[in-house]
Design a protein around this motif. Structure first.
Motif, PDB file in Angstrom:
ATOM      1  N   SER A  30       0.853  -1.193   0.000  1.00  0.00           N
ATOM      2  CA  SER A  30       0.000   0.000   0.000  1.00  0.00           C
ATOM      3  C   SER A  30       0.884   1.236   0.000  1.00  0.00           C
ATOM      4  O   SER A  30       2.000   1.210   0.520  1.00  0.00           O
ATOM      5  CB  SER A  30      -0.928   0.022   1.212  1.00  0.00           C
ATOM      6  N   ILE A  31       0.342   2.306  -0.571  1.00  0.00           N
ATOM      7  CA  ILE A  31       1.047   3.585  -0.602  1.00  0.00           C
ATOM      8  C   ILE A  31       0.254   4.583   0.232  1.00  0.00           C
ATOM      9  O   ILE A  31      -0.907   4.845  -0.081  1.00  0.00           O
ATOM     10  CB  ILE A  31       1.231   4.104  -2.027  1.00  0.00           C
ATOM     11  N   LYS A  32       0.877   5.121   1.263  1.00  0.00           N
ATOM     12  CA  LYS A  32       0.178   6.050   2.142  1.00  0.00           C
ATOM     13  C   LYS A  32       0.114   7.439   1.523  1.00  0.00           C
ATOM     14  O   LYS A  32      -0.957   8.021   1.386  1.00  0.00           O
ATOM     15  CB  LYS A  32       0.851   6.110   3.504  1.00  0.00           C
ATOM     16  N   THR A  33       1.258   7.979   1.170  1.00  0.00           N
ATOM     17  CA  THR A  33       1.297   9.297   0.556  1.00  0.00           C
ATOM     18  C   THR A  33       2.248   9.279  -0.631  1.00  0.00           C
ATOM     19  O   THR A  33       3.206   8.508  -0.669  1.00  0.00           O
ATOM     20  CB  THR A  33       1.760  10.397   1.522  1.00  0.00           C
ATOM     21  N   MET A  34       1.957  10.139  -1.582  1.00  0.00           N
ATOM     22  CA  MET A  34       2.870  10.394  -2.691  1.00  0.00           C
ATOM     23  C   MET A  34       3.002  11.896  -2.827  1.00  0.00           C
ATOM     24  O   MET A  34       2.038  12.632  -2.577  1.00  0.00           O
ATOM     25  CB  MET A  34       2.364   9.773  -3.994  1.00  0.00           C
ATOM     26  N   GLY A  35       4.172  12.334  -3.197  1.00  0.00           N
ATOM     27  CA  GLY A  35       4.360  13.771  -3.266  1.00  0.00           C
ATOM     28  C   GLY A  35       5.493  14.174  -4.172  1.00  0.00           C
ATOM     29  O   GLY A  35       6.216  13.331  -4.717  1.00  0.00           O
ATOM     30  N   TRP A  36       5.608  15.483  -4.336  1.00  0.00           N
ATOM     31  CA  TRP A  36       6.658  16.078  -5.146  1.00  0.00           C
ATOM     32  C   TRP A  36       7.437  17.083  -4.306  1.00  0.00           C
ATOM     33  O   TRP A  36       6.847  17.875  -3.562  1.00  0.00           O
ATOM     34  CB  TRP A  36       6.071  16.784  -6.359  1.00  0.00           C
ATOM     35  N   TYR A  37       8.746  17.022  -4.445  1.00  0.00           N
ATOM     36  CA  TYR A  37       9.659  17.965  -3.824  1.00  0.00           C
ATOM     37  C   TYR A  37      10.521  18.554  -4.931  1.00  0.00           C
ATOM     38  O   TYR A  37      10.597  18.002  -6.030  1.00  0.00           O
ATOM     39  CB  TYR A  37      10.550  17.258  -2.796  1.00  0.00           C
ATOM     40  N   ARG A  38      11.177  19.665  -4.637  1.00  0.00           N
ATOM     41  CA  ARG A  38      12.072  20.228  -5.631  1.00  0.00           C
ATOM     42  C   ARG A  38      13.314  20.784  -4.951  1.00  0.00           C
ATOM     43  O   ARG A  38      13.284  21.145  -3.771  1.00  0.00           O
ATOM     44  CB  ARG A  38      11.381  21.313  -6.455  1.00  0.00           C
ATOM     45  N   GLN A  39      14.371  20.861  -5.741  1.00  0.00           N
ATOM     46  CA  GLN A  39      15.633  21.384  -5.230  1.00  0.00           C
ATOM     47  C   GLN A  39      16.324  22.191  -6.314  1.00  0.00           C
ATOM     48  O   GLN A  39      16.552  21.698  -7.422  1.00  0.00           O
ATOM     49  CB  GLN A  39      16.536  20.250  -4.760  1.00  0.00           C
ATOM     50  N   SER A  40      16.638  23.437  -5.967  1.00  0.00           N
ATOM     51  CA  SER A  40      17.392  24.326  -6.858  1.00  0.00           C
ATOM     52  C   SER A  40      18.836  24.359  -6.389  1.00  0.00           C
ATOM     53  O   SER A  40      19.118  24.086  -5.222  1.00  0.00           O
ATOM     54  CB  SER A  40      16.802  25.736  -6.816  1.00  0.00           C
ATOM     55  N   ASN A  96       8.284  11.417  -4.288  1.00  0.00           N
ATOM     56  CA  ASN A  96       8.454  10.730  -3.009  1.00  0.00           C
ATOM     57  C   ASN A  96       7.224   9.886  -2.726  1.00  0.00           C
ATOM     58  O   ASN A  96       6.101  10.317  -3.010  1.00  0.00           O
ATOM     59  CB  ASN A  96       8.664  11.759  -1.902  1.00  0.00           C
ATOM     60  N   ALA A  97       7.445   8.706  -2.180  1.00  0.00           N
ATOM     61  CA  ALA A  97       6.320   7.854  -1.781  1.00  0.00           C
ATOM     62  C   ALA A  97       6.625   7.225  -0.427  1.00  0.00           C
ATOM     63  O   ALA A  97       7.728   6.724  -0.202  1.00  0.00           O
ATOM     64  CB  ALA A  97       6.069   6.770  -2.820  1.00  0.00           C
ATOM     65  N   LYS A  98       5.645   7.285   0.450  1.00  0.00           N
ATOM     66  CA  LYS A  98       5.730   6.572   1.730  1.00  0.00           C
ATOM     67  C   LYS A  98       4.837   5.351   1.604  1.00  0.00           C
ATOM     68  O   LYS A  98       3.628   5.482   1.427  1.00  0.00           O
ATOM     69  CB  LYS A  98       5.282   7.465   2.883  1.00  0.00           C
ATOM     70  N   LEU A  99       5.428   4.186   1.682  1.00  0.00           N
ATOM     71  CA  LEU A  99       4.675   2.991   1.351  1.00  0.00           C
ATOM     72  C   LEU A  99       5.089   1.801   2.195  1.00  0.00           C
ATOM     73  O   LEU A  99       6.112   1.811   2.881  1.00  0.00           O
ATOM     74  CB  LEU A  99       4.836   2.678  -0.147  1.00  0.00           C
ATOM     75  N   PRO A 105       5.778  -5.056   7.783  1.00  0.00           N
ATOM     76  CA  PRO A 105       4.805  -4.224   8.519  1.00  0.00           C
ATOM     77  C   PRO A 105       5.172  -2.743   8.606  1.00  0.00           C
ATOM     78  O   PRO A 105       4.368  -1.943   9.063  1.00  0.00           O
ATOM     79  CB  PRO A 105       4.816  -4.851   9.918  1.00  0.00           C
ATOM     80  N   TYR A 106       6.381  -2.388   8.173  1.00  0.00           N
ATOM     81  CA  TYR A 106       6.837  -1.014   8.333  1.00  0.00           C
ATOM     82  C   TYR A 106       6.670  -0.201   7.056  1.00  0.00           C
ATOM     83  O   TYR A 106       6.647  -0.734   5.965  1.00  0.00           O
ATOM     84  CB  TYR A 106       8.315  -0.994   8.757  1.00  0.00           C
ATOM     85  N   GLU A 107       6.569   1.126   7.251  1.00  0.00           N
ATOM     86  CA  GLU A 107       6.513   2.051   6.121  1.00  0.00           C
ATOM     87  C   GLU A 107       7.884   2.644   5.879  1.00  0.00           C
ATOM     88  O   GLU A 107       8.617   2.955   6.830  1.00  0.00           O
ATOM     89  CB  GLU A 107       5.524   3.188   6.411  1.00  0.00           C
ATOM     90  N   TYR A 108       8.195   2.828   4.625  1.00  0.00           N
ATOM     91  CA  TYR A 108       9.460   3.442   4.251  1.00  0.00           C
ATOM     92  C   TYR A 108       9.211   4.525   3.220  1.00  0.00           C
ATOM     93  O   TYR A 108       8.223   4.489   2.489  1.00  0.00           O
ATOM     94  CB  TYR A 108      10.420   2.400   3.665  1.00  0.00           C
ATOM     95  N   ALA A 109      10.132   5.475   3.159  1.00  0.00           N
ATOM     96  CA  ALA A 109      10.059   6.544   2.152  1.00  0.00           C
ATOM     97  C   ALA A 109      11.026   6.235   1.020  1.00  0.00           C
ATOM     98  O   ALA A 109      12.177   5.856   1.258  1.00  0.00           O
ATOM     99  CB  ALA A 109      10.404   7.888   2.788  1.00  0.00           C
ATOM    100  N   TYR A 110      10.536   6.407  -0.195  1.00  0.00           N
ATOM    101  CA  TYR A 110      11.359   6.175  -1.376  1.00  0.00           C
ATOM    102  C   TYR A 110      11.368   7.434  -2.230  1.00  0.00           C
ATOM    103  O   TYR A 110      10.410   8.220  -2.220  1.00  0.00           O
ATOM    104  CB  TYR A 110      10.799   5.008  -2.201  1.00  0.00           C
TER     105      TYR A 110
END
Length: 121
Positions: A30-40, A96-99, A105-110
């Motif tokens: 399962s995927i809890k959150t998905m998002g976008w980040y940026r870096q200049s 980014n995805a927290k899934l 049983p644990y969630e990780y960020a990718y």
């Protein structure tokens, strides 16, 4: 393992639009959150937008009214529609995805590998 593959970056003139996509693949439960980040260059990575599994969204103030985040849960894909782009939006955009993976049983960020967005004035 899990892979996040981004696409849709490029060069656009100020006022133009781009649509970023990010597809997650692998042994995903399962995927809890998905998002976008940026870096200049010379700046820290910053949140652009995030969306939860029940479509709740949160945006950085500097993109409100211009960017829209959405997701297709069946495809494990998140999108970022960027309109009215400004030169200051130029950055590398990261997915980014927290899934939770299958049988874990644990969630990780990718993170994805990043896609360059360049807005010319």
């Amino acid at each position: 393992q899990v892979q996040l593959v981004e696409s849709g970056g490029g060069l656009v003139q100020a006022g133009g639009s781009l649509r970023l996509s990010c597809a997650a693949s692998g042994r995903i439960f399962s995927i809890k959150t998905m998002g976008w980040y940026r870096q200049s260059p010379g700046k820290q990575r910053e949140l652009v937008a995030v969306i939860t599994s029940n479509d709740s969204t949160n945006y950085a103030d500097f993109v409100k009214g211009r960017f829209t985040i959405s997701r297709d849960n069946a495809k494990n894909t998140v999108y970022l529609q960027m309109n009215s782009l400004k030169p200051e939006d130029t950055a590398v955009y990261y997915c980014n995805a927290k899934l939770q993976m299958v049988a874990d049983p644990y969630e990780y960020a990718y993170w994805g590998q990043g896609t360059q967005v360049t807005v010319s004035s």
